[in-house]
Structures are given as C-alpha cells and as structure tokens.
Design a protein around this motif. Structure first.
Motif, PDB file in Angstrom:
ATOM      1  N   VAL A  15     -34.283 -17.582 -23.180  1.00 39.68           N
ATOM      2  CA  VAL A  15     -33.105 -17.326 -23.997  1.00 39.68           C
ATOM      3  C   VAL A  15     -32.689 -15.844 -23.917  1.00 39.68           C
ATOM      4  O   VAL A  15     -33.416 -14.880 -23.837  1.00 39.68           O
ATOM      5  CB  VAL A  15     -33.395 -17.562 -25.634  1.00 39.68           C
ATOM      6  CG1 VAL A  15     -32.373 -17.138 -26.536  1.00 39.68           C
ATOM      7  CG2 VAL A  15     -34.115 -18.789 -25.754  1.00 39.68           C
ATOM      8  N   ARG A  17     -29.180 -13.023 -24.965  1.00 39.09           N
ATOM      9  CA  ARG A  17     -28.051 -13.031 -25.921  1.00 39.09           C
ATOM     10  C   ARG A  17     -27.402 -11.750 -25.238  1.00 39.09           C
ATOM     11  O   ARG A  17     -27.990 -10.642 -24.852  1.00 39.09           O
ATOM     12  CB  ARG A  17     -28.468 -12.622 -27.399  1.00 39.09           C
ATOM     13  CG  ARG A  17     -27.508 -12.302 -28.236  1.00 39.09           C
ATOM     14  CD  ARG A  17     -27.931 -12.245 -29.476  1.00 39.09           C
ATOM     15  NE  ARG A  17     -27.673 -13.585 -30.156  1.00 39.09           N
ATOM     16  CZ  ARG A  17     -28.150 -13.853 -31.368  1.00 39.09           C
ATOM     17  NH1 ARG A  17     -28.352 -13.065 -32.300  1.00 39.09           N
ATOM     18  NH2 ARG A  17     -27.943 -15.065 -31.569  1.00 39.09           N
ATOM     19  N   ASP A  22     -25.070 -16.723 -26.748  1.00 33.76           N
ATOM     20  CA  ASP A  22     -26.370 -17.143 -26.376  1.00 33.76           C
ATOM     21  C   ASP A  22     -26.615 -18.041 -25.053  1.00 33.76           C
ATOM     22  O   ASP A  22     -25.564 -18.777 -25.009  1.00 33.76           O
ATOM     23  CB  ASP A  22     -27.425 -17.953 -27.353  1.00 33.76           C
ATOM     24  CG  ASP A  22     -27.279 -16.949 -28.893  1.00 33.76           C
ATOM     25  OD1 ASP A  22     -27.946 -15.883 -28.559  1.00 33.76           O
ATOM     26  OD2 ASP A  22     -27.254 -17.329 -29.916  1.00 33.76           O
TER      27      ASP A  22
END
Length: 104
Positions: A15, A17, A22
C-alpha cells in the motif's frame, strides 16, 4: 475470490500513499482461468456502461458475479484497476484511488 479459490502460495500486499491517492498492489498465485476472471472483471469496470453492469450484478437473484467487488471499487470509489500476468505463475492486481478528500 482468492480467499476461497486461490492457489497455494504467498499473497503479497503493498500500500502506497501520495497526497490523497492510494495505490494498493496485490500479488498472488493465479492459474490462467483465475487470471481471465479478474481480467474480464476489470474490462467491465472500464466499460462505458460499468455503472449499469454494477447495479445488475448487485441486485441479481443469481449467484453474485465474481467481479462484483472490483465493480464496486471502480464504480463507487472511482478506482483505476489494472492487472498484469507475471512470469512465475503469479498475477499483480493494482487499484489506484482517492479515499479521502484533500481537505480532510
């Protein structure tokens, strides 16, 4: 779909950001029929009638469409979805979306 029907092997999740965007990458083992199921689901998300396809899949009396979750990500959350077939019998599914307004 992977949780119930997935091949044995390692599931990797990354993940990232940047600002309010995202990027979620899932990499996991997938035979060709599984890859094709995901590819077809992403084609539906990218279709001009994606919202109609999503609503049809959501309210059907039949077995839920295997790509319903991906349709939801694309239609309700505006996710941009891509899929790649990797050389080692694995696939990488990527979802890019903005989960928060920049003012929050």
């Amino acid at each position: 779909m992977f949780r119930v029907h997935g091949e044995d092997g390692k599931l990797e999740c990354a993940v990232r950001r940047q600002g309010n965007h995202d990027r979620i990458e899932l990499t996991f083992p997938a035979d060709q029929p599984t890859f094709e199921t995901y590819r077809q689901a992403i084609e539906k998300v990218q279709a001009s009638d994606a919202e109609a396809l999503y609503l049809e899949a959501l309210f059907t009396e039949d077995e839920p469409d295997a790509g319903l979750g991906l349709l939801e990500l694309g239609v309700d959350y505006g996710a941009r979805l891509t899929i790649d077939r990797l050389e080692n019998g694995r696939m990488c599914l990527v979802a890019e979306l903005a989960l928060e307004d920049e003012t929050e």
